[in-house]
Design a protein around this motif. Structure first.
Motif, short mmCIF file in Angstrom:
data_model
loop_
_atom_site.label_atom_id
_atom_site.label_comp_id
_atom_site.label_asym_id
_atom_site.label_seq_id
_atom_site.Cartn_x
_atom_site.Cartn_y
_atom_site.Cartn_z
N GLY A 41 16.60 -8.31 52.08
CA GLY A 41 15.85 -9.08 51.09
C GLY A 41 16.64 -10.31 50.64
N GLU A 42 15.89 -11.32 50.26
CA GLU A 42 16.48 -12.63 49.95
C GLU A 42 17.54 -12.54 48.86
OE1 GLU A 42 13.57 -15.42 48.55
OE2 GLU A 42 15.14 -16.69 47.71
N LYS A 43 17.22 -11.88 47.76
CA LYS A 43 18.13 -11.87 46.63
C LYS A 43 19.45 -11.18 46.98
CE LYS A 43 18.83 -10.24 41.96
NZ LYS A 43 18.36 -9.79 40.67
N VAL A 44 19.34 -10.06 47.65
CA VAL A 44 20.54 -9.29 47.99
C VAL A 44 21.40 -10.04 49.01
CG1 VAL A 44 21.27 -7.21 49.23
CG2 VAL A 44 19.63 -7.02 47.35
N ILE A 45 20.77 -10.63 50.02
CA ILE A 45 21.52 -11.39 51.01
C ILE A 45 22.26 -12.56 50.33
CG2 ILE A 45 21.27 -12.98 52.97
CD1 ILE A 45 19.02 -11.16 53.99
N ARG A 46 21.56 -13.22 49.45
CA ARG A 46 22.16 -14.35 48.74
C ARG A 46 23.41 -13.91 47.96
NH1 ARG A 46 19.55 -19.03 47.95
NH2 ARG A 46 17.59 -18.13 48.68
N ARG A 47 23.29 -12.79 47.23
CA ARG A 47 24.44 -12.29 46.46
C ARG A 47 25.60 -11.92 47.37
NH1 ARG A 47 25.47 -13.79 41.75
NH2 ARG A 47 26.90 -12.05 41.55
N ALA A 48 25.27 -11.28 48.50
CA ALA A 48 26.33 -10.84 49.41
C ALA A 48 27.07 -12.05 49.99
CB ALA A 48 25.73 -9.98 50.53
N VAL A 49 26.35 -13.10 50.32
CA VAL A 49 26.99 -14.30 50.87
C VAL A 49 27.82 -14.99 49.79
CG1 VAL A 49 26.54 -16.63 51.76
CG2 VAL A 49 25.30 -14.66 52.70
N GLU A 50 27.24 -15.09 48.59
CA GLU A 50 27.95 -15.75 47.49
C GLU A 50 29.26 -15.04 47.15
OE1 GLU A 50 23.98 -17.45 45.15
OE2 GLU A 50 25.05 -15.68 44.39
N THR A 51 29.31 -13.73 47.38
CA THR A 51 30.52 -12.99 47.05
C THR A 51 31.45 -12.88 48.26
OG1 THR A 51 29.21 -10.96 47.35
CG2 THR A 51 29.57 -11.73 45.10
N GLY A 52 31.23 -13.73 49.25
CA GLY A 52 32.23 -13.89 50.29
C GLY A 52 32.13 -12.96 51.50
N HIS A 53 31.00 -12.26 51.64
CA HIS A 53 30.88 -11.37 52.80
C HIS A 53 30.45 -12.15 54.04
CE1 HIS A 53 30.69 -8.65 49.34
NE2 HIS A 53 31.20 -7.74 50.15
N PRO A 54 31.24 -12.12 55.10
CA PRO A 54 30.87 -12.84 56.32
C PRO A 54 29.61 -12.25 56.96
CG PRO A 54 33.20 -12.16 56.35
CD PRO A 54 32.54 -11.44 55.22
N VAL A 55 28.71 -13.12 57.39
CA VAL A 55 27.48 -12.67 58.05
C VAL A 55 27.74 -12.54 59.55
CG1 VAL A 55 25.06 -13.19 58.51
CG2 VAL A 55 26.09 -13.88 56.33
N ARG A 56 27.41 -11.38 60.11
CA ARG A 56 27.51 -11.19 61.57
C ARG A 56 26.26 -11.76 62.23
NH1 ARG A 56 30.87 -6.45 62.81
NH2 ARG A 56 29.34 -5.71 64.32
N SER A 57 25.09 -11.42 61.67
CA SER A 57 23.83 -11.97 62.18
C SER A 57 22.71 -11.66 61.21
CB SER A 57 23.49 -11.36 63.56
OG SER A 57 23.28 -9.97 63.46
N PHE A 58 21.60 -12.39 61.37
CA PHE A 58 20.38 -12.12 60.60
C PHE A 58 19.31 -11.60 61.56
CE2 PHE A 58 22.46 -15.70 58.44
CZ PHE A 58 22.42 -15.31 57.10
N LEU A 59 18.37 -10.85 60.98
CA LEU A 59 17.18 -10.44 61.73
C LEU A 59 15.99 -10.66 60.80
CD1 LEU A 59 16.18 -8.77 64.38
CD2 LEU A 59 16.02 -6.86 62.77
#
Lengths: 270, 270
Positions: A41-59
């Motif tokens: 979900g948009e909100k959760v992904i946004r928070r995870a990125v903002e807190t520095g978690h590297p993204v491996r990939s999106f689906l």
């Protein structure tokens, strides 16, 4: 900048991070082995990125791209663009809540470092329900508890359901995992924490009346059995949430752990 | 005394009460039409029978019979004895938690009668999640709130998931359903209740500091939107649960409704 990759074959190895999202046992081992977790979900992904978690990939389906465009602009990772049928074939369920992201976990701090500046801490012993763990993080974030310590066997705050129920609070409230169930509480006491054990036992001190002091760690037990007898004995004080005198007659002998945690956090930070 | 009826055909019309238990829309209309509800698991069935709900029939695997033998001795209803595959074919899911019972609903009291002797009342406006409704009943039962009033569109406390999450508390705490959303609150005020609206708005009065008086009705709004503006305006006072000053920065702007209800019930009955 993220790059779009149309993908039609659900068996494509590039989306292996996202398979069988409802199979708890499989996901536990897969996520542990690869050090990943899934944000939904948009909100959760946004928070995870903002807190520095590297993204491996999106689906995601194409319709979710624009809502996340600012995030996709900043992140260097593939975006596998799928239709709804492919998304369901990969994940094992109809993906209603929008985009998914597979992310790298960050190393957890040692307990000692986590609590250096904390005044109010929750300690969760062996909770099994991911939704409960997530809901408790949301309570902690909302009510001002700024550190959570997990027993070695407590359910994972970064499991998909925990993250979802927490509304992203698992990224906001720092946490650590004890490596030693036997000695873990001693470390907290050495750091100056008063250890309160929350119990349904109505002969314990009502939590609103317990002396709090400067540093308090409140221990919450698992859904079915509550705190282990070892941890109950190790506490400085047992505290309870006063129940109505006729609750037992009504067949209700306890609060659920989230309700108890909410009241406890409210009392801890009053 | 209940009588055992072995049954192998999942399409047998005698088990029509138990079909498609995961299909919320179908169950809503089926249960409304027949005035029935489903109780699941030994503890919940026991509470439902003890509180006077007539049993239409049971559905269970043979291994659950002995645990419920005392209940079956007292109840005159068929027990459809099925194997696990048949149970799953009827209900649409693997029935892990044991026995099922289809029961008749009892007539709900008018709001006026329900609140005659109550001092503390919860009023739920348009909650949509059955698990949340059940969890709130469990909080009410444990913490001493002895009446719940539902808005006309609030989710059903006797839906299977509500009953399960409540641990049977939906049979213990009397409730009524308003027939008139517009005028329903006036009836409570006429009965001498002070109406408190719980809101995340931090400019409202902290709930622990609100004057309670003799009779208080606390209004809780739906999961997404909270209370309607009409109900907010109709309240005597808006109250809030104080949140941590940095919660918004952490991306957490509210508690979930069950956590809020738990803290509110604790405050109401302090």
């Amino acid at each position: 900048m993220a790059h779009l990759v149309p993908l039609a074959d659900p068996r494509d190895s590039r989306v292996a991070d996202f398979v069988h999202l409802r199979d708890v046992q499989l996901r536990k081992s897969l996520e542990a082995e690869h050090g990943l977790f899934i944000a939904e979900g948009e909100k959760v992904i946004r928070r995870a990125v903002e807190t520095g978690h590297p993204v491996r990939s999106f689906l995601m389906a194409r319709r979710w791209i624009s809502a996340l465009s600012d995030v996709l602009d900043r992140v260097d990772a593939p975006v596998y663009v799928v239709d709804d049928a492919t998304a369901e074939a990969v994940t094992g369920y109809p993906v209603h809540r929008g985009a998914l992201a597979a992310m790298d976990r960050l190393p957890l701090p040692p307990v000692r470092d986590l609590v250096t500046h904390a005044r109010r801490v929750l300690v969760l012993e062996d909770l099994v329900d991911h939704g409960n763990v997530g809901a408790i993080f949301r309570c902690a974030a909302a009510l001002g508890v700024r550190a959570v310590i997990l027993s070695p066997r407590c359910a994972d705050p970064l499991y998909r359901r925990s993250v979802k129920v927490s509304m992203g609070a698992v990224f906001a409230v720092p946490y650590a995992r004890m490596t030693d169930w036997h000695g873990g509480l001693a470390e907290l006491r050495d750091a100056g924490f008063r250890l309160l054990a929350l119990t349904p036992d109505q002969s314990a001190v009502p939590i609103d009346k317990a002396p709090m002091g400067d540093r308090v760690a409140l221990m919450l037990g698992s859904e079915g059995d509550g705190l282990s007898s070892r941890w109950l004995r190790a506490a400085d004080e047992a505290v309870c949430i006063p129940m109505s005198s006729d609750a037992m007659e009504l067949g209700v002998d306890s609060l659920n752990v989230v309700a108890a945690a909410a009241i406890a956090c409210h009392s801890l930070t009053r």
